[in-house]
Scaffold this motif. Structure first.
Motif, mmCIF file in Angstrom:
data_model
loop_
_atom_site.group_PDB
_atom_site.id
_atom_site.type_symbol
_atom_site.label_atom_id
_atom_site.label_comp_id
_atom_site.label_asym_id
_atom_site.label_seq_id
_atom_site.Cartn_x
_atom_site.Cartn_y
_atom_site.Cartn_z
ATOM 1 N N ALA A 112 -0.747 15.538 -7.168
ATOM 2 C CA ALA A 112 -1.922 15.300 -8.002
ATOM 3 C C ALA A 112 -3.217 15.287 -7.187
ATOM 4 C CB ALA A 112 -1.784 13.973 -8.751
ATOM 5 N N ARG A 113 -3.181 14.821 -5.936
ATOM 6 C CA ARG A 113 -4.420 14.576 -5.191
ATOM 7 C C ARG A 113 -4.574 15.404 -3.924
ATOM 8 N NH1 ARG A 113 -7.468 12.581 -9.088
ATOM 9 N NH2 ARG A 113 -7.304 10.338 -9.437
ATOM 10 N N LEU A 114 -3.523 15.622 -3.201
ATOM 11 C CA LEU A 114 -3.648 16.274 -1.901
ATOM 12 C C LEU A 114 -3.775 17.784 -2.074
ATOM 13 C CD1 LEU A 114 -1.045 14.279 0.220
ATOM 14 C CD2 LEU A 114 -3.441 13.746 -0.272
ATOM 15 N N GLN A 115 -4.668 18.367 -1.282
ATOM 16 C CA GLN A 115 -4.873 19.815 -1.298
ATOM 17 C C GLN A 115 -4.072 20.443 -0.163
ATOM 18 O OE1 GLN A 115 -6.540 21.353 -3.666
ATOM 19 N NE2 GLN A 115 -7.171 19.423 -4.650
ATOM 20 N N ALA A 116 -3.201 21.401 -0.518
ATOM 21 C CA ALA A 116 -2.380 22.072 0.487
ATOM 22 C C ALA A 116 -2.052 23.471 -0.005
ATOM 23 C CB ALA A 116 -1.090 21.286 0.750
ATOM 24 N N PRO A 117 -1.908 24.433 0.882
ATOM 25 C CA PRO A 117 -1.557 25.801 0.471
ATOM 26 C C PRO A 117 -0.195 25.823 -0.227
ATOM 27 C CG PRO A 117 -2.327 25.751 2.753
ATOM 28 C CD PRO A 117 -2.146 24.333 2.343
ATOM 29 N N LEU A 177 -3.462 12.174 -12.552
ATOM 30 C CA LEU A 177 -4.583 13.061 -12.852
ATOM 31 C C LEU A 177 -5.610 12.407 -13.763
ATOM 32 C CD1 LEU A 177 -2.751 16.477 -13.373
ATOM 33 C CD2 LEU A 177 -4.174 15.795 -11.433
ATOM 34 N N THR A 178 -5.223 11.378 -14.503
ATOM 35 C CA THR A 178 -6.162 10.699 -15.393
ATOM 36 C C THR A 178 -7.027 9.675 -14.664
ATOM 37 O OG1 THR A 178 -4.578 8.935 -15.977
ATOM 38 C CG2 THR A 178 -4.532 10.958 -17.293
ATOM 39 N N LEU A 179 -6.655 9.303 -13.448
ATOM 40 C CA LEU A 179 -7.425 8.304 -12.703
ATOM 41 C C LEU A 179 -8.675 8.956 -12.107
ATOM 42 C CD1 LEU A 179 -4.507 6.468 -10.852
ATOM 43 C CD2 LEU A 179 -5.616 5.838 -13.002
ATOM 44 N N PRO A 180 -9.813 8.277 -12.153
ATOM 45 C CA PRO A 180 -11.059 8.866 -11.629
ATOM 46 C C PRO A 180 -11.003 9.075 -10.120
ATOM 47 C CG PRO A 180 -11.382 6.562 -12.218
ATOM 48 C CD PRO A 180 -10.035 6.938 -12.736
ATOM 49 N N ASP A 185 -12.421 8.508 -3.578
ATOM 50 C CA ASP A 185 -13.491 8.881 -2.646
ATOM 51 C C ASP A 185 -14.097 7.643 -2.000
ATOM 52 O OD1 ASP A 185 -13.069 11.518 -3.302
ATOM 53 O OD2 ASP A 185 -14.648 11.561 -4.846
ATOM 54 N N ALA A 186 -14.268 6.578 -2.774
ATOM 55 C CA ALA A 186 -14.816 5.340 -2.212
ATOM 56 C C ALA A 186 -13.867 4.749 -1.174
ATOM 57 C CB ALA A 186 -15.068 4.332 -3.334
ATOM 58 N N ALA A 187 -12.569 4.817 -1.438
ATOM 59 C CA ALA A 187 -11.595 4.307 -0.470
ATOM 60 C C ALA A 187 -11.591 5.142 0.799
ATOM 61 C CB ALA A 187 -10.202 4.288 -1.108
ATOM 62 N N LEU A 188 -11.741 6.464 0.667
ATOM 63 C CA LEU A 188 -11.795 7.316 1.854
ATOM 64 C C LEU A 188 -13.036 7.025 2.687
ATOM 65 C CD1 LEU A 188 -10.628 10.729 0.331
ATOM 66 C CD2 LEU A 188 -9.375 9.309 1.956
ATOM 67 N N ILE A 189 -14.163 6.763 2.019
ATOM 68 C CA ILE A 189 -15.393 6.428 2.752
ATOM 69 C C ILE A 189 -15.230 5.112 3.506
ATOM 70 C CG2 ILE A 189 -17.817 5.779 2.448
ATOM 71 C CD1 ILE A 189 -17.929 7.752 0.130
ATOM 72 N N ASP A 190 -14.485 4.181 2.922
ATOM 73 C CA ASP A 190 -14.252 2.886 3.576
ATOM 74 C C ASP A 190 -13.238 2.973 4.700
ATOM 75 O OD1 ASP A 190 -16.068 1.652 1.952
ATOM 76 O OD2 ASP A 190 -14.580 0.983 0.475
ATOM 77 N N GLY A 191 -12.661 4.148 4.908
ATOM 78 C CA GLY A 191 -11.748 4.334 6.028
ATOM 79 C C GLY A 191 -10.275 4.229 5.692
ATOM 80 N N ARG A 200 -2.372 0.758 -2.241
ATOM 81 C CA ARG A 200 -3.304 -0.278 -2.683
ATOM 82 C C ARG A 200 -4.110 0.099 -3.913
ATOM 83 N NH1 ARG A 200 -5.901 -2.259 3.154
ATOM 84 N NH2 ARG A 200 -3.899 -2.841 4.137
ATOM 85 N N LEU A 201 -4.182 1.386 -4.207
ATOM 86 C CA LEU A 201 -5.014 1.828 -5.319
ATOM 87 C C LEU A 201 -4.193 2.464 -6.442
ATOM 88 C CD1 LEU A 201 -7.964 2.098 -6.293
ATOM 89 C CD2 LEU A 201 -8.003 4.357 -5.220
ATOM 90 N N MET A 202 -3.425 3.484 -6.093
ATOM 91 C CA MET A 202 -2.714 4.227 -7.110
ATOM 92 C C MET A 202 -1.582 3.433 -7.749
ATOM 93 S SD MET A 202 -4.174 7.090 -7.570
ATOM 94 C CE MET A 202 -5.375 8.168 -6.796
ATOM 95 N N VAL A 203 -0.811 2.746 -6.926
ATOM 96 C CA VAL A 203 0.333 2.005 -7.471
ATOM 97 C C VAL A 203 -0.109 0.892 -8.430
ATOM 98 C CG1 VAL A 203 2.251 0.482 -6.860
ATOM 99 C CG2 VAL A 203 1.887 2.603 -5.590
ATOM 100 N N PRO A 204 -1.097 0.042 -8.064
ATOM 101 C CA PRO A 204 -1.516 -0.978 -9.038
ATOM 102 C C PRO A 204 -2.099 -0.394 -10.325
ATOM 103 C CG PRO A 204 -2.260 -1.557 -6.830
ATOM 104 C CD PRO A 204 -1.755 -0.153 -6.752
ATOM 105 N N LEU A 205 -2.850 0.705 -10.212
ATOM 106 C CA LEU A 205 -3.462 1.291 -11.410
ATOM 107 C C LEU A 205 -2.458 2.028 -12.287
ATOM 108 C CD1 LEU A 205 -6.804 2.706 -9.940
ATOM 109 C CD2 LEU A 205 -6.500 0.658 -11.350
ATOM 110 N N SER A 206 -1.339 2.415 -11.720
ATOM 111 C CA SER A 206 -0.348 3.189 -12.478
ATOM 112 C C SER A 206 0.814 2.333 -12.952
ATOM 113 C CB SER A 206 0.175 4.341 -11.621
ATOM 114 O OG SER A 206 0.759 3.852 -10.426
#
Length: 291
Positions: A112-117, A177-180, A185-191, A200-206
């Motif tokens: 759903a999220r990672l970009q790979a060939p 895919l329904t999650l914003p 992006d905010a989590a990636l900016i925070d490192g 920490r993000l996807m599992v609790p929201l899903s």
């Protein structure tokens, strides 16, 4: 002219409201009637498990047991080691839940999220595996597990579940895919790394989607019959579904004991569904919101 128009408008509104009420009443009536019809076999199962043999064979049928024979539920364990069957089943169920929730959510997050060939091509290949009947792969799997000396062990019933399930992966991917993306992006900016974002993000929201997958996995594993029948030979390794079939063959004439054993096998699924009904319905609705 305005008074007549206003009268016609009010009449139209009242007719529309009446039509809506009649539709709602008819819908509720059909739902209640359907529920009653589908509940009759289960009601007969439970009441028969509480009857003595003479009450079961009476005609006309006696719907309410009198007196109630609770001893059928304890006598079941005297004729078959259902406590052992229960432990074996729970052991397999736990690993299926781990594979369904952890492994499938990891793979679904990657799709759903990672970009790979070739990501979409791999996902298409994954979906095509859902179209292959399980009977087609049964003989090759048996030969493979036989070469690995896994026959009459729990490995053939556990290891494949730890590698994921195409349907569960598809279900969780649709939910992810329904999650914003702004949250990610905010989590990636925070490192945060991708593993931390998933945990920490996807599992609790899903949680609703994971609950749906857990229910499907639990029901499928709890009721599975073909797998244990093919790969297990010793009675001390039988699951509840297989043990119940043996019980039917050996003590099927005693309907009270048979219905008591069947009731004990069905009740955990019903209890789990009622406790997780809201999450199940929410997960089913949300996973179809985005393709």
């Amino acid at each position: 002219m305005s008074i007549a128009a206003d009268h016609h408008a009010r009449r139209g509104v009242s007719l529309h409201a009446l039509r809506r009420r009649l539709t709602r009443v008819l819908t509720y009536f059909l739902l209640v009637a359907g529920s009653v019809v589908f509940s009759i076999p289960f009601f007969w199962l439970v009441t028969t498990s509480l009857k003595a043999t003479r009450q079961i064979t009476t005609y006309p049928p006696q719907w309410i047991p009198n007196p109630i024979v609770w001893g059928n539920f304890t006598d079941v364990f005297l004729y078959a080691p259902f406590d052992l069957y229960l432990r074996n089943t729970l052991f397999i169920v736990v690993f299926h839940l781990i594979g369904s929730v952890v492994t499938c959510s990891l793979v679904a997050y990657a799709f759903a999220r990672l970009q790979a060939p070739g990501r979409d091509a791999l996902f298409a290949v994954l979906l095509t595996t859902m179209m292959i009947p399980s009977w087609v792969t049964l003989v090759p799997l048996y030969l493979l597990f036989s070469k690995l000396r896994w026959i009459n062990t729990f490995y053939p019933l556990i290891v494949p579940a730890l590698t994921g399930n195409a349907f569960y992966i598809f279900l969780l991917r649709q939910f992810f895919l329904t999650l914003p993306r702004e949250l990610e992006d905010a989590a990636l900016i925070d490192g945060a790394g991708y593993a931390a974002i998933w945990w920490r993000l996807m599992v609790p929201l899903s949680a609703p989607a994971l609950a749906t997958v857990a229910i499907f996995s639990f029901m499928g594993t709890w009721n599975e019959f073909i797998g244990p029948l093919i790969f297990l030979n010793s009675r001390d390794k039988y699951t509840l579904a297989l043990g119940l079939q043996v019980f039917v063959r050996e003590h099927g004439a005693d309907f009270g004991l048979l219905m008591a054993a069947s009731t004990m096998m069905i009740l955990p699924i019903i209890v789990m569904f009622f406790f997780m009904q809201r999450q199940f319905v929410q997960g089913i609705v949300l996973t179809g919101m985005k393709g």
